[in-house]
Design a protein around this motif. Structure first.
Motif, PDB file in Angstrom:
ATOM      1  N   LEU A 193       3.987  16.773   2.636  1.00 44.94           N
ATOM      2  CA  LEU A 193       2.551  17.007   2.508  1.00 44.94           C
ATOM      3  C   LEU A 193       2.229  17.977   1.375  1.00 44.94           C
ATOM      4  O   LEU A 193       1.084  18.066   0.942  1.00 44.94           O
ATOM      5  CB  LEU A 193       1.989  17.552   3.828  1.00 44.94           C
ATOM      6  N   ASN A 232       2.361  16.824  -4.723  1.00 47.20           N
ATOM      7  CA  ASN A 232       1.070  16.559  -5.361  1.00 47.20           C
ATOM      8  C   ASN A 232       0.602  15.121  -5.151  1.00 47.20           C
ATOM      9  O   ASN A 232       1.392  14.182  -5.178  1.00 47.20           O
ATOM     10  CB  ASN A 232       1.158  16.830  -6.865  1.00 47.20           C
ATOM     11  N   ALA A 233      -0.682  14.981  -4.936  1.00 43.92           N
ATOM     12  CA  ALA A 233      -1.345  13.669  -4.875  1.00 43.92           C
ATOM     13  C   ALA A 233      -2.609  13.789  -5.716  1.00 43.92           C
ATOM     14  O   ALA A 233      -3.239  14.848  -5.757  1.00 43.92           O
ATOM     15  CB  ALA A 233      -1.683  13.306  -3.431  1.00 43.92           C
ATOM     16  N   LEU A 289      -3.364  10.845  -0.418  1.00 45.13           N
ATOM     17  CA  LEU A 289      -2.707  11.718   0.556  1.00 45.13           C
ATOM     18  C   LEU A 289      -2.878  11.205   1.985  1.00 45.13           C
ATOM     19  O   LEU A 289      -2.028  11.469   2.845  1.00 45.13           O
ATOM     20  CB  LEU A 289      -3.292  13.136   0.448  1.00 45.13           C
ATOM     21  N   ARG A 307      -0.046   9.103   3.618  1.00 43.37           N
ATOM     22  CA  ARG A 307       1.141   9.942   3.734  1.00 43.37           C
ATOM     23  C   ARG A 307       1.026  10.890   4.925  1.00 43.37           C
ATOM     24  O   ARG A 307       1.964  11.026   5.720  1.00 43.37           O
ATOM     25  CB  ARG A 307       1.333  10.738   2.442  1.00 43.37           C
ATOM     26  N   SER A 308      -0.109  11.557   5.076  1.00 47.16           N
ATOM     27  CA  SER A 308      -0.282  12.501   6.180  1.00 47.16           C
ATOM     28  C   SER A 308      -0.284  11.780   7.526  1.00 47.16           C
ATOM     29  O   SER A 308       0.262  12.279   8.519  1.00 47.16           O
ATOM     30  CB  SER A 308      -1.569  13.307   6.000  1.00 47.16           C
ATOM     31  N   GLN A 321      -3.035  23.552   2.808  1.00 40.58           N
ATOM     32  CA  GLN A 321      -2.985  22.824   1.544  1.00 40.58           C
ATOM     33  C   GLN A 321      -4.379  22.488   1.007  1.00 40.58           C
ATOM     34  O   GLN A 321      -4.595  22.431  -0.207  1.00 40.58           O
ATOM     35  CB  GLN A 321      -2.177  21.536   1.733  1.00 40.58           C
TER      36      GLN A 321
END
Length: 454
Positions: free
Chosen positions: A117, A120-121, A127, A130-131, A157
Motif C-alpha cells: 500500500l 506509489n500509484a 490504488l 490494490r487496497s 498514506q
C-alpha cells in the motif's frame, strides 16, 4: 470484585465445556450431551451479564418465544437442557480462530502485504483494486484484524487528501475487500453457520463462492478505478519494496491456505466429520506446526496464548446468541408455530427468485437495525427447513451466505462498520449509505447464481 474475577477466568470454564463437547462428538453419548446441556445453561446465565444490550434483547426474545412454544406443545421440561447443545460446535470454532490469526501475525505476513500500500500509484483509482485485494488476502486468515490493519496504513498514506475523499476510499475499499474473503474462507463463522443450517457441503459451495467473489471483485475494482481516478495524490517519501521477498511471502501465505483447505477436506471425508468440526480441531495443530516450520514458535505462542484468553473471555455475546438460538430452533420444530411462519414462503414456492430477493432484503434490512446476520439465519431456520424440500439446497446456501456477508458493509451497528467509523471519524450511517449499492449488487449476484443452479 467477584464479577471481575469471573470474567477474568471465564475462559477456563468455557474451555472445559468445549473439551467435553469435542469428546462427545466422537462418543455420541446422550448422557454426556445432557450433561453438556446443563453446563450450557450455566454458560448462558454467567455470560448474560457480560453481553451487550442488543445481544441480551435477542437472547431473551429467542428464549421467550422458544420457551412459550415448547411449553404450550406439552413437551417434557426435563429435556430442555439438551436443546441448548446443537450450536456448541460453532462456539468451539469461534474460540479457536485466534490461533490462526496469531500464526499469521507471528510470521509478519500482515506487515509484508501492507507494504504494497506504500508503493506509489498515480491516483486513487489505481490504488483502489490494490487496497481491496490486500485486505481480501489478509482477511482470509486475520478476519476483522485485516480491515483495521489496512485502514491504519491507508489513513497514514492518504493524509494529504480531503477528509471526505479519504474516508470514502477507506470505507469502501477495505470493507468490500474484507467481505469478499469472508465469503469463502473456511475460518468465517457466517459460512460455518450457513453450512450448519442448510447441510450443504463446503466442497460443493467453494467453487461457486469463489466465482461470486471473483465477479464481485472485478466489478467493484472497475467501479473503484473509474470513480476514484479523478483524485491525485503522492507520497511524501519514496518507498523501496523487496519484490522478490514480497512474492515469496504471498506465495507462502497462499500455499498455507491451500494446504489447510486440502487437509480440512481430506480429514473430514476420511473420518466422516462435518466441516465445522474438522476446521475446529485442525486450526490449532496446523497453526502450531506452521509456526515451527517458520521458526516462529515462541512469538506464535506468546501472541496466541494472550489473544486466545482475551477473545475467549469476551465471547459472552456469541454465547448468549448461539445458545438461545439453539433452544429457539429446537423448540419450534414440529410445532404449529413453525407451520405458521412457513406458510408465506410455501405460497411463493413457484417464484424462487422472489424468495431469494426477499431473503436478501431481510438480511440487509435487519442489519441496519443492529440485528446480527447470525441471528437472522436463526430467525429463518424454520423457513429454511421447508425451502430445502422445495429447491436445491446449494442454491439456498449460496443466497444465504452472500446475503449474510453483504450485510457486513452496511450494518450501521455492526462491529466492522463501527470499527471503521472509529478509525476514520466518519458517521456509520455514511459508511452504510456508501456501501448500500455494493451490498445489493453483491447479494444480487448470489441470488442470480443460486437461481441458475436451481
Amino acid at each position: 470484585m467477584g464479577k471481575h474475577f469471573i470474567s477474568r477466568y471465564l475462559y477456563i470454564f468455557y474451555c472445559f465445556v468445549f473439551i467435553l463437547h469435542i469428546i462427545n462428538v466422537f462418543l455420541e453419548s446422550e448422557t454426556m450431551n445432557d450433561t453438556i446441556g446443563w453446563f450450557a445453561l450455566v454458560m448462558l446465565v454467567v455470560s448474560f451479564a457480560g453481553a451487550s444490550r442488543l445481544f441480551k434483547i435477542l437472547g431473551m426474545a429467542f428464549l421467550f418465544v422458544g420457551g412459550t412454544v415448547y411449553l404450550t406443545a406439552g413437551q417434557s421440561i426435563i429435556a430442555i437442557p439438551s436443546l441448548f447443545t446443537s450450536n456448541m460446535s460453532l462456539l468451539v470454532l469461534l474460540s479457536m480462530l485466534p490461533w490462526m490469526n496469531s500464526v499469521v501475525k507471528s510470521g509478519r505476513f500482515d506487515k509484508s502485504l501492507n507494504s504494497l500500500l506504500h508503493v506509489n500509484a498515480k491516483d486513487l483509482g489505481s490504488l483502489y483494486p490494490r487496497s481491496s485485494a490486500i485486505t481480501l488476502t489478509l482477511a482470509s486468515f486475520l478476519n476483522l484484524s485485516a480491515a483495521t490493519i489496512s485502514q491504519d496504513v491507508l489513513k497514514e498514506q492518504l493524509q494529504t487528501l480531503k477528509k471526505d475523499v479519504r474516508d470514502s476510499f477507506i470505507g469502501t475499499s477495505t470493507l468490500r475487500g474484507y467481505t469478499l474473503a469472508l465469503l469463502w474462507s473456511p475460518l468465517e463463522i457466517l459460512l460455518a453457520v450457513t453450512i450448519f443450517t442448510t447441510g450443504v457441503g463446503y466442497v460443493s459451495l467453494l467453487p461457486w463462492l469463489l466465482l461470486i467473489a471473483g465477479i464481485t471483485f472485478l466489478l467493484d475494482s472497475l467501479w473503484g478505478r473509474f470513480y476514484y481516478r479523478k483524485y491525485n495524490y503522492r507520497l511524501d517519501r519514496e518507498v523501496n519494496i523487496d519484490k522478490k521477498a514480497l512474492i515469496k511471502k504471498i506465495a507462502h501465505l497462499l500455499l498455507a491456505l491451500i494446504l489447510f483447505l486440502v487437509l480440512v477436506i481430506a480429514i473430514g471425508n476420511n473420518l466422516n466429520l462435518d466441516f465445522i468440526f474438522t476446521v475446529t480441531i485442525l486450526i490449532f495443530p496446523f497453526s502450531l506446526v506452521w509456526s515451527i516450520v517458520m521458526k516462529r514458535f515462541k512469538s506464535f505462542w506468546t501472541i496466541g496464548w494472550r489473544t486466545w484468553i482475551e477473545k475467549t473471555n469476551t465471547m459472552q455475546n456469541f454465547v448468549v446468541l448461539f445458545l438461545s438460538l439453539a433452544f429457539f430452533a429446537n423448540s419450534i420444530n414440529d410445532t404449529p408455530f413453525l407451520l405458521f411462519i412457513q406458510q408465506p414462503i410455501i405460497a411463493l414456492a413457484e417464484y424462487p427468485f422472489i424468495i431469494f430477493v426477499i431473503i436478501q432484503l431481510i438480511f440487509i434490512g435487519l442489519s441496519m437495525f443492529g440485528v446480527h446476520p447470525i441471528a437472522t439465519i436463526g430467525m429463518l431456520s424454520g423457513i429454511v427447513a421447508v425451502l430445502i424440500e422445495l429447491m436445491n439446497p446449494l442454491s439456498l446456501a449460496i443466497v444465504m451466505i452472500t446475503s449474510a456477508i453483504a450485510t457486513l458493509t452496511v450494518g450501521s451497528y455492526g462491529l466492522v462498520v463501527q470499527l471503521t467509523s472509529n478509525n476514520t471519524g466518519q458517521s456509520p450511517y455514511r459508511i452504510t449509505l456508501n456501501n448500500l449499492p455494493y451490498a445489493l449488487i453483491f447479494g444480487g449476484i448470489g441470488s442470480f447464481v443460486g437461481y441458475i443452479l436451481l
